[in-house]
Design a protein around this motif. Structure first.
Motif, mmCIF file in Angstrom:
data_model
loop_
_atom_site.group_PDB
_atom_site.id
_atom_site.type_symbol
_atom_site.label_atom_id
_atom_site.label_comp_id
_atom_site.label_asym_id
_atom_site.label_seq_id
_atom_site.Cartn_x
_atom_site.Cartn_y
_atom_site.Cartn_z
ATOM 1 N N ALA A 231 0.834 -1.203 0.000
ATOM 2 C CA ALA A 231 0.000 0.000 0.000
ATOM 3 C C ALA A 231 0.873 1.258 0.000
ATOM 4 O O ALA A 231 0.584 2.227 -0.718
ATOM 5 C CB ALA A 231 -0.923 0.002 1.216
ATOM 6 N N SER A 232 1.939 1.245 0.771
ATOM 7 C CA SER A 232 2.845 2.390 0.813
ATOM 8 C C SER A 232 3.519 2.607 -0.541
ATOM 9 O O SER A 232 3.655 3.749 -1.001
ATOM 10 C CB SER A 232 3.901 2.158 1.893
ATOM 11 O OG SER A 232 4.859 3.175 1.871
ATOM 12 N N THR A 233 3.925 1.501 -1.187
ATOM 13 C CA THR A 233 4.561 1.606 -2.501
ATOM 14 C C THR A 233 3.591 2.171 -3.526
ATOM 15 O O THR A 233 3.957 3.055 -4.320
ATOM 16 C CB THR A 233 5.068 0.215 -2.949
ATOM 17 O OG1 THR A 233 5.981 -0.270 -1.968
ATOM 18 C CG2 THR A 233 5.752 0.290 -4.294
ATOM 19 N N VAL B 141 1.776 6.758 -6.993
ATOM 20 C CA VAL B 141 0.731 7.710 -7.383
ATOM 21 C C VAL B 141 1.186 9.145 -7.103
ATOM 22 O O VAL B 141 0.956 10.040 -7.915
ATOM 23 C CB VAL B 141 -0.591 7.385 -6.639
ATOM 24 C CG1 VAL B 141 -1.599 8.498 -6.801
ATOM 25 C CG2 VAL B 141 -1.156 6.066 -7.139
ATOM 26 N N ARG B 142 1.872 9.362 -5.979
ATOM 27 C CA ARG B 142 2.292 10.711 -5.614
ATOM 28 C C ARG B 142 3.488 11.197 -6.432
ATOM 29 O O ARG B 142 3.618 12.398 -6.671
ATOM 30 C CB ARG B 142 2.637 10.768 -4.132
ATOM 31 C CG ARG B 142 1.407 10.609 -3.250
ATOM 32 C CD ARG B 142 1.767 10.482 -1.808
ATOM 33 N NE ARG B 142 2.245 11.769 -1.283
ATOM 34 C CZ ARG B 142 2.809 11.902 -0.103
ATOM 35 N NH1 ARG B 142 3.001 10.864 0.669
ATOM 36 N NH2 ARG B 142 3.206 13.081 0.302
ATOM 37 N N HIS B 143 4.369 10.282 -6.858
ATOM 38 C CA HIS B 143 5.590 10.655 -7.572
ATOM 39 C C HIS B 143 5.804 9.745 -8.788
ATOM 40 O O HIS B 143 6.707 8.905 -8.780
ATOM 41 C CB HIS B 143 6.807 10.557 -6.650
ATOM 42 C CG HIS B 143 6.672 11.314 -5.372
ATOM 43 N ND1 HIS B 143 6.763 12.685 -5.321
ATOM 44 C CD2 HIS B 143 6.439 10.914 -4.104
ATOM 45 C CE1 HIS B 143 6.606 13.077 -4.078
ATOM 46 N NE2 HIS B 143 6.402 12.022 -3.316
ATOM 47 N N PRO B 144 4.996 9.902 -9.825
ATOM 48 C CA PRO B 144 5.119 8.979 -10.969
ATOM 49 C C PRO B 144 6.445 9.094 -11.717
ATOM 50 O O PRO B 144 6.999 8.085 -12.154
ATOM 51 C CB PRO B 144 3.936 9.349 -11.861
ATOM 52 C CG PRO B 144 3.515 10.707 -11.440
ATOM 53 C CD PRO B 144 3.919 10.860 -10.015
#
Length: 79
Positions: free
Chosen positions: A48-50, A55-58
């Protein structure tokens, strides 16, 4: 009769009984199941963290994937 058989076979008198062996096996099974559940929960949390980081830093994620792919290719090529 069991005592005579165990004496004949040379089984020590303080050897564990079948009930004690069952209890020990059940305890080991419970500990293994608990460890599996903890490992699975940790793995799900890491996944989930990955996903959140991707998503936040593509762009950063793409760069890391490219670098890892190049490293794996380099290691395979060296063999």
């Amino acid at each position: 009769m069991f005592n005579r058989i165990s004496q004949h076979l040379g089984v020590p008198a303080d050897a564990p009984t079948a009930e004690q062996a069952r209890e020990a096996a059940a305890e080991l099974s419970a500990r293994a199941r608990e460890g599996y559940d903890q490992a699975r929960a940790g793995l799900e949390q890491a996944l989930a963290s990955t996903r959140e980081q991707i998503v936040r830093h593509p762009a950063r994620s793409l760069a890391v994937a490219l670098a890892l792919g190049a490293m794996v290719g380099w290691f395979i090529k060296r063999r």
